[in-house]
Design an enzyme around this catalytic site. Structure first.
Site, PDB file in Angstrom:
ATOM      1  N   GLU A  82     -22.548  28.064 -14.635  1.00 10.45           N
ATOM      2  CA  GLU A  82     -22.290  29.484 -14.410  1.00 10.45           C
ATOM      3  C   GLU A  82     -21.298  29.696 -13.272  1.00 10.45           C
ATOM      4  O   GLU A  82     -21.512  29.212 -12.155  1.00 10.45           O
ATOM      5  CB  GLU A  82     -23.597  30.214 -14.088  1.00 10.45           C
ATOM      6  CG  GLU A  82     -23.424  31.710 -13.908  1.00 10.45           C
ATOM      7  CD  GLU A  82     -24.751  32.437 -13.714  1.00 10.45           C
ATOM      8  OE1 GLU A  82     -24.726  33.548 -13.170  1.00 10.45           O
ATOM      9  OE2 GLU A  82     -25.791  31.891 -14.100  1.00 10.45           O
ATOM     10  N   LYS A 266     -34.214  35.038 -10.471  1.00  6.56           N
ATOM     11  CA  LYS A 266     -33.299  34.195 -11.230  1.00  6.56           C
ATOM     12  C   LYS A 266     -32.109  33.812 -10.361  1.00  6.56           C
ATOM     13  O   LYS A 266     -31.618  32.671 -10.414  1.00  6.56           O
ATOM     14  CB  LYS A 266     -32.847  34.929 -12.495  1.00  6.56           C
ATOM     15  CG  LYS A 266     -32.011  34.070 -13.455  1.00  6.56           C
ATOM     16  CD  LYS A 266     -30.522  34.199 -13.228  1.00  6.56           C
ATOM     17  CE  LYS A 266     -29.730  33.413 -14.272  1.00  6.56           C
ATOM     18  NZ  LYS A 266     -28.269  33.474 -14.034  1.00  6.56           N
ATOM     19  N   ASP A 282     -37.173  17.569 -11.788  1.00 10.47           N
ATOM     20  CA  ASP A 282     -37.754  18.260 -12.936  1.00 10.47           C
ATOM     21  C   ASP A 282     -37.616  19.762 -12.709  1.00 10.47           C
ATOM     22  O   ASP A 282     -38.527  20.432 -12.218  1.00 10.47           O
ATOM     23  CB  ASP A 282     -39.226  17.864 -13.093  1.00 10.47           C
ATOM     24  CG  ASP A 282     -39.843  18.428 -14.373  1.00 10.47           C
ATOM     25  OD1 ASP A 282     -39.231  19.317 -14.994  1.00 10.47           O
ATOM     26  OD2 ASP A 282     -40.949  17.987 -14.733  1.00 10.47           O
ATOM     27  N   HIS A 380     -17.812  37.946  -9.732  1.00  8.13           N
ATOM     28  CA  HIS A 380     -18.256  37.102 -10.832  1.00  8.13           C
ATOM     29  C   HIS A 380     -17.206  37.058 -11.942  1.00  8.13           C
ATOM     30  O   HIS A 380     -16.896  35.990 -12.467  1.00  8.13           O
ATOM     31  CB  HIS A 380     -19.579  37.633 -11.381  1.00  8.13           C
ATOM     32  CG  HIS A 380     -20.109  36.851 -12.542  1.00  8.13           C
ATOM     33  ND1 HIS A 380     -20.686  35.612 -12.396  1.00  8.13           N
ATOM     34  CD2 HIS A 380     -20.123  37.116 -13.871  1.00  8.13           C
ATOM     35  CE1 HIS A 380     -21.060  35.160 -13.581  1.00  8.13           C
ATOM     36  NE2 HIS A 380     -20.724  36.048 -14.497  1.00  8.13           N
TER      37      HIS A 380
END
Length: 427
Positions: A82, A266, A282, A380
């Site tokens: 991203e 997030k 993990d 972004h």
């Protein structure tokens, strides 16, 4: 080269030159340097790691500079697709660096192993009997992995919970608290649980069913904090005190509304997961534990807090479970993960967790600051434009040329990128 993570102009270097700077920083061997140039995992090694392998899947591996954590400099490896994540984390780390850096802390690396006990005549009596023989259970669990015990780890405690009313009737849940030291610890804990089964059934007269590690590792917490004077947050038309106020207001939205908190968290995990992927952790277990922890009070909320101190400074804190390891698992078999850990230079699993918490807080700050001021899309979409250009078919120097045009027009769209490429081809 001095171990200073502040690397002015790092972004403007070529990929090869950036890799050379990082290799010098970390003291990488020639073979390890080669891994930075796209040979992170051979197919033969991949075939040994999981089933039905047909190839390997690559992600960009980036370095976030500028991190100063507990007065120590770090270059942080991040694997992520991203745009803007690495840039935001690096930029916020630079601001926090100027304010004295991040402070971090962590608890002992204690994991929880769970045992489900069914078919009990009297669950409360069974609980009493188990607690009376706790030391027998601990002694047996400590025979499973003498290496961990020799490193001052091992079984720490046994807790017993009674669920009186379930669809199956009364049920007992045993928690084995186990210090796994520098390992994530799933295999060790699961093996210990299986070894305890006969003794638990003997003591309780019940039937042990599931035996499995819990990924809600709420005894294994990592914390990060930063304190930033308003002057360091000022930019453009936004004064520092206004930015502080806007960030606190934005955080409040996440604190009270689970819909906002989900996206807020997030953003935190954008940074944490990227480090986890790079270092062979993990990340699925980390994600599960983090989001469960965010809902531990019965309502999903923000993992971080942003407040204004009496002096007017912005104060950010983050606390979450981080079950990570520097030994075992992919860290032992994945060459790329081994190189990433060497670049990071951590000496223990706790240090790795603390670095990841600082990265998560930096990433959260970058996202909330952008949202609360100029909006998330400006920065972004500028970085996203390159991906759009590539998707449209741009190659080589065309990528930057098309991306720059998209940003200038404010139309970062695939169809517009294709139109620009078409005109460039005709010319």
């Amino acid at each position: 080269m001095d171990k200073v993570s502040r690397l002015p102009g790092f972004y403007d270097l070529s990929v090869r030159d950036r890799a050379a700077r990082v290799a010098e920083w970390a003291g990488l061997s020639d073979d390890e340097r080669t891994l930075l140039h796209g040979v992170g995992l051979e197919k033969a090694r991949a075939d040994q790691m999981i089933e039905n392998v047909v190839g390997t899947h690559a992600l960009p591996l980036a370095i976030a500079p500028n991190f100063l954590i507990n007065d120590r400099d770090y270059l942080v490896p991040m694997a992520i697709e991203e745009p803007s994540v690495v840039a935001a984390a690096s930029y916020m780390a630079r601001i926090v660096r100027d304010a004295g850096g991040f402070r971090t802390d962590s608890t002992e690396p204690v994991m929880i192993g769970q045992m489900q006990v069914l078919d009990l005549a009297d669950p409360w009596a069974a609980r009493f009997d188990l607690l009376c023989q706790k030391q027998r259970l601990l002694d047996l669990a400590n025979q499973i992995d003498p290496v961990v015990v020799s490193l001052q780890g091992g079984a720490r405690d046994v807790e017993v919970r009674v669920f009186s009313d379930t669809p199956l009737g009364p049920m007992l849940v045993i928690h084995l608290l186990y210090d796994t030291r520098d390992a994530m610890g799933a295999n060790t804990v699961n093996t210990a649980l299986e070894a305890l089964t006969p003794l638990v059934e003997e003591i309780t007269g019940g039937r042990v069913h599931l035996r499995i590690l819990s990924n809600l590792a709420d005894r294994r917490l990592a914390r990060a904090k930063c304190v930033i004077p308003p002057g360091l947050l000022a930019f453009g038309d936004y004064g520092g005190e206004e930015v502080v106020q806007r960030i606190v207001e934005a955080y409040t939205f996440a604190a009270v509304d689970p819909y906002r908190a989900t996206t807020h968290n997030k953003g935190i995990m954008n940074g944490i997961d990227a480090v986890a992927l790079a270092c062979g952790q993990d990340w699925r277990a980390i994600e599960a534990g983090a989001h469960a922890y965010a809902a531990r009070q019965g309502r999903y909320t923000s993992l971080s807090t942003w407040t204004r101190s009496r002096e007017g400074n912005l104060v950010g804190t983050l606390e979450l479970p981080l079950a990570v390891g520097t030994v075992g698992g992919a860290t032992r078999v994945h060459p790329g993960a081994q190189v990433a850990l060497k670049i990071l230079g951590v000496q223990s699993a706790r240090e790795l967790a603390e670095v990841m918490a600082a990265v998560g807080l930096a990433q959260n700050l970058g996202a909330v600051r952008a949202l609360a001021t100029e909006g998330i899309q400006r920065g972004h979409m500028t970085l996203h434009a390159r991906q759009v250009a590539i998707a449209a078919g741009a190659t080589g120097d065309q990528v930057q040329a098309v991306a720059a045009r998209l940003v200038a027009e404010g139309k970062v769209r695939l169809d517009r990128a294709q139109e620009i490429l078409s005109v460039m081809s005709e010319g």
